[in-house]
Every structure is written in C-alpha cells, then in structure tokens.
Design a protein around this motif. Sequence first.
Motif, short mmCIF file in Angstrom:
data_model
loop_
_atom_site.label_atom_id
_atom_site.label_comp_id
_atom_site.label_asym_id
_atom_site.label_seq_id
_atom_site.Cartn_x
_atom_site.Cartn_y
_atom_site.Cartn_z
N MET A 105 0.84 -1.20 0.00
CA MET A 105 0.00 0.00 0.00
C MET A 105 0.88 1.25 0.00
O MET A 105 1.78 1.38 0.82
CB MET A 105 -0.90 0.02 1.24
CG MET A 105 -1.67 1.33 1.40
SD MET A 105 -2.53 1.48 2.97
CE MET A 105 -3.86 0.33 2.66
N ARG A 106 0.60 2.16 -0.92
CA ARG A 106 1.31 3.44 -0.96
C ARG A 106 0.57 4.44 -0.10
O ARG A 106 -0.65 4.61 -0.23
CB ARG A 106 1.42 3.94 -2.39
CG ARG A 106 2.30 3.07 -3.28
CD ARG A 106 2.22 3.52 -4.73
NE ARG A 106 0.85 3.41 -5.24
CZ ARG A 106 0.41 4.00 -6.34
NH1 ARG A 106 1.22 4.76 -7.06
NH2 ARG A 106 -0.84 3.82 -6.74
N ALA A 107 1.29 5.10 0.80
CA ALA A 107 0.68 6.06 1.72
C ALA A 107 1.39 7.40 1.62
O ALA A 107 2.61 7.46 1.45
CB ALA A 107 0.74 5.54 3.15
N SER A 108 0.61 8.46 1.76
CA SER A 108 1.14 9.82 1.78
C SER A 108 0.69 10.52 3.06
O SER A 108 -0.50 10.50 3.38
CB SER A 108 0.65 10.63 0.57
OG SER A 108 1.13 10.09 -0.65
N LEU A 109 1.64 11.12 3.78
CA LEU A 109 1.33 11.92 4.95
C LEU A 109 1.57 13.38 4.57
O LEU A 109 2.68 13.75 4.17
CB LEU A 109 2.23 11.55 6.14
CG LEU A 109 1.87 10.30 6.96
CD1 LEU A 109 1.95 9.05 6.11
CD2 LEU A 109 2.77 10.18 8.18
N ASP A 112 -12.34 12.44 -5.59
CA ASP A 112 -11.63 12.90 -6.78
C ASP A 112 -10.25 12.26 -6.90
O ASP A 112 -9.77 11.96 -8.00
CB ASP A 112 -11.50 14.42 -6.77
CG ASP A 112 -12.84 15.13 -6.93
OD1 ASP A 112 -13.83 14.47 -7.32
OD2 ASP A 112 -12.90 16.35 -6.65
N ALA A 113 -9.58 12.08 -5.75
CA ALA A 113 -8.23 11.49 -5.76
C ALA A 113 -8.26 9.98 -5.79
O ALA A 113 -7.23 9.35 -6.02
CB ALA A 113 -7.46 11.96 -4.53
N GLU A 114 -9.44 9.41 -5.54
CA GLU A 114 -9.61 7.95 -5.48
C GLU A 114 -8.67 7.33 -4.45
O GLU A 114 -7.94 6.37 -4.71
CB GLU A 114 -9.41 7.32 -6.86
CG GLU A 114 -10.45 7.77 -7.88
CD GLU A 114 -10.30 7.09 -9.23
OE1 GLU A 114 -9.16 6.69 -9.58
OE2 GLU A 114 -11.31 6.94 -9.91
N VAL A 115 -8.69 7.91 -3.22
CA VAL A 115 -7.83 7.43 -2.14
C VAL A 115 -8.67 7.20 -0.88
O VAL A 115 -9.74 7.78 -0.71
CB VAL A 115 -6.73 8.45 -1.79
CG1 VAL A 115 -5.78 8.64 -2.97
CG2 VAL A 115 -7.31 9.79 -1.34
N TRP A 116 -8.15 6.35 -0.02
CA TRP A 116 -8.59 6.33 1.36
C TRP A 116 -7.99 7.57 2.01
O TRP A 116 -6.79 7.82 1.87
CB TRP A 116 -8.11 5.08 2.07
CG TRP A 116 -8.83 3.84 1.66
CD1 TRP A 116 -8.53 3.02 0.61
CD2 TRP A 116 -10.00 3.30 2.28
NE1 TRP A 116 -9.44 1.99 0.53
CE2 TRP A 116 -10.36 2.12 1.55
CE3 TRP A 116 -10.78 3.66 3.38
CZ2 TRP A 116 -11.45 1.35 1.88
CZ3 TRP A 116 -11.88 2.88 3.72
CH2 TRP A 116 -12.20 1.74 2.98
N GLU A 176 -2.48 13.85 -4.79
CA GLU A 176 -1.97 12.51 -4.50
C GLU A 176 -2.64 11.44 -5.36
O GLU A 176 -2.33 10.25 -5.20
CB GLU A 176 -2.13 12.20 -3.02
CG GLU A 176 -1.29 13.08 -2.10
CD GLU A 176 0.16 13.11 -2.51
OE1 GLU A 176 0.81 12.05 -2.48
OE2 GLU A 176 0.66 14.21 -2.89
N ARG A 177 -3.56 11.84 -6.22
CA ARG A 177 -4.20 10.88 -7.11
C ARG A 177 -3.14 10.14 -7.93
O ARG A 177 -2.28 10.75 -8.58
CB ARG A 177 -5.17 11.59 -8.05
CG ARG A 177 -5.89 10.67 -9.03
CD ARG A 177 -6.73 11.47 -10.01
NE ARG A 177 -7.32 10.62 -11.03
CZ ARG A 177 -8.57 10.17 -11.02
NH1 ARG A 177 -9.39 10.52 -10.03
NH2 ARG A 177 -9.02 9.39 -11.98
N GLY A 178 -3.17 8.84 -7.89
CA GLY A 178 -2.20 8.03 -8.62
C GLY A 178 -0.90 7.79 -7.88
O GLY A 178 -0.12 6.91 -8.26
N ALA A 179 -0.65 8.56 -6.81
CA ALA A 179 0.59 8.41 -6.05
C ALA A 179 0.39 7.62 -4.77
O ALA A 179 1.36 7.12 -4.19
CB ALA A 179 1.17 9.78 -5.71
N ALA A 180 -0.86 7.52 -4.30
CA ALA A 180 -1.12 6.87 -3.02
C ALA A 180 -2.48 6.20 -3.02
O ALA A 180 -3.39 6.60 -3.76
CB ALA A 180 -1.05 7.91 -1.89
N GLU A 181 -2.59 5.18 -2.18
CA GLU A 181 -3.90 4.58 -1.89
C GLU A 181 -4.46 5.14 -0.59
O GLU A 181 -5.67 5.12 -0.37
CB GLU A 181 -3.79 3.06 -1.76
CG GLU A 181 -3.66 2.32 -3.07
CD GLU A 181 -2.23 2.30 -3.59
OE1 GLU A 181 -2.04 2.60 -4.78
OE2 GLU A 181 -1.31 2.00 -2.81
#
Length: 257
Positions: free
Chosen positions: A1-5, A74-78, A30-35
């Motif tokens: 899983m890719r995560a961004s803080l 919009d970012a398709e992220v959790w 962060e769209r495409g860069a993280a889940e």
Amino acid sequence: MRASLIQIAVNPDETVETRRARVARLVREERGAAELVVLPELWTTGAFAYEDFVAEAEPLKGPTYEAMSAAARDAEVWLHAGSVVEAAGGALYNTSLVFSPDGELAASYRKIHRFGFDKGEAVMMAAGTDLVTVGLPGLTAGLATCYDLRFPELFRGLVDAGAQLLVVPAGWPARRLGHWTLLARARAVENQSYVLACGTAGTHAGVEQAGHSLVVDPWGEVLAEAGPDEETLRVTLDPAKVTATREQFPALKDRVL
C-alpha cells in the motif's frame, strides 16, 4: 500500500476556508501516487487555538466533511482527514474522519485522551469512549490522536481489535519533539505494527509545532521522516511485514495482561 502523509502548516494569517480549500487541492494531487492519504490533527483551526474552538466547531457532516469527502473521491484514495472540532449534542469533540475512495465516511473517532491538564482541550471538549478500527486494502488501521500516543493501553486495545497499522494525526509542540519520535517508535515496536504519525508545521496560538511526521515499520525502523516545515511524505507499506515480524518475534503471544 502506498501512503502519503501531508504535514500541513497551520498559519494564523490563513483563513480556515482558505486552508480547507488548499488542503483539498493537496489531497487531489496525490491521485495516482497513493492509496492512503493522512492529514494532521485539527489542521483547520490549530490544536492549540482554544479560543477558536467554539466559533469554528462544525457538525460531523459540516464543511470539512464535505470538502474532504469530495477530495477523497476525486483522488480515489482512502483519506484519513485528520480531525475537526465537532459539535454534537451540546458538546465539542476532537473527531477524526476517514473516507473511502468513493467519498463515503468509513469511520470516525472521537479522541479519548484530551490534552491540557485541566485547561484548554481537557475542559472544552468531551472525551470519546470507543476504540475504532477501519479495514483498508491489505491492512486494518487503528485510530488514535496526538496525546493518545502517551497511553499504550489504547494501542493494545486496537491491536486486540485486529490493527496492523496505527494512524496518529497530531498537533504536537516542538518543545517535546523528542517524545513524539520516541513514542511513535515505541508504539510500533511494542505492537509490531506500522505507525503513521502525521503532525502539523508552523506556529499557531503562539505554539511552535514539531512537524517531523514519521512512518515507522513493525520492527521500529523509521521509513521516512519529515522536517519542520510543510511537506508530504510518501512511503510504501508491505502488509506481509506485519505478519512476518509477529511470526519471527512472537512477543505478542507472551502477553499476560
């Protein structure tokens, strides 16, 4: 899983509305860069801006909820959207919001341990009572907030509820930076879990923030750490590492209490 803080700078010269819109843009980036994307505690008002809590309080499904729901979709992220000052039933709560990639509210958590030693948050806000976990792709996340980090019993409860990842948004003061990094690593080691600790930057209400958001793996190794300013950390989490750590060093099986 890719995560961004996303370590947000809380600047007192920036209005809450402006910051809310800016943070929504950062999430969309962060769209495409993280889940999974994580924001800090009370980034709308500032964790120490007690005098603004009443004026900036909002219902659970208030303006921050709406903005972050749309950003997650919009970012398709959790999206762990940090926390807001929630007004409910005549009381205030420090409430975290977690959205799924379709923008639906997946979980909310009211902070249990309130900071202030009989002033500030400790007297202005009611305490939450429920331990909260949420299922993410490949990992179960346990939710905690800032001062909670000092109370290991809460994290044991989250692990007992299945948590493999502990998410801790915070507005931690710079004068206790050493405690922040030490406690984040301790919670990771003792629970053999990932810890995502996301703090604020800048200075608000006269309190310099620690920044230094960090990601710790289940063995206690720091995978990434921010500096003191606004910054985005990006890391990849391996769910298998939690299982492997717990199997290779099965300390949790020896718990007595």
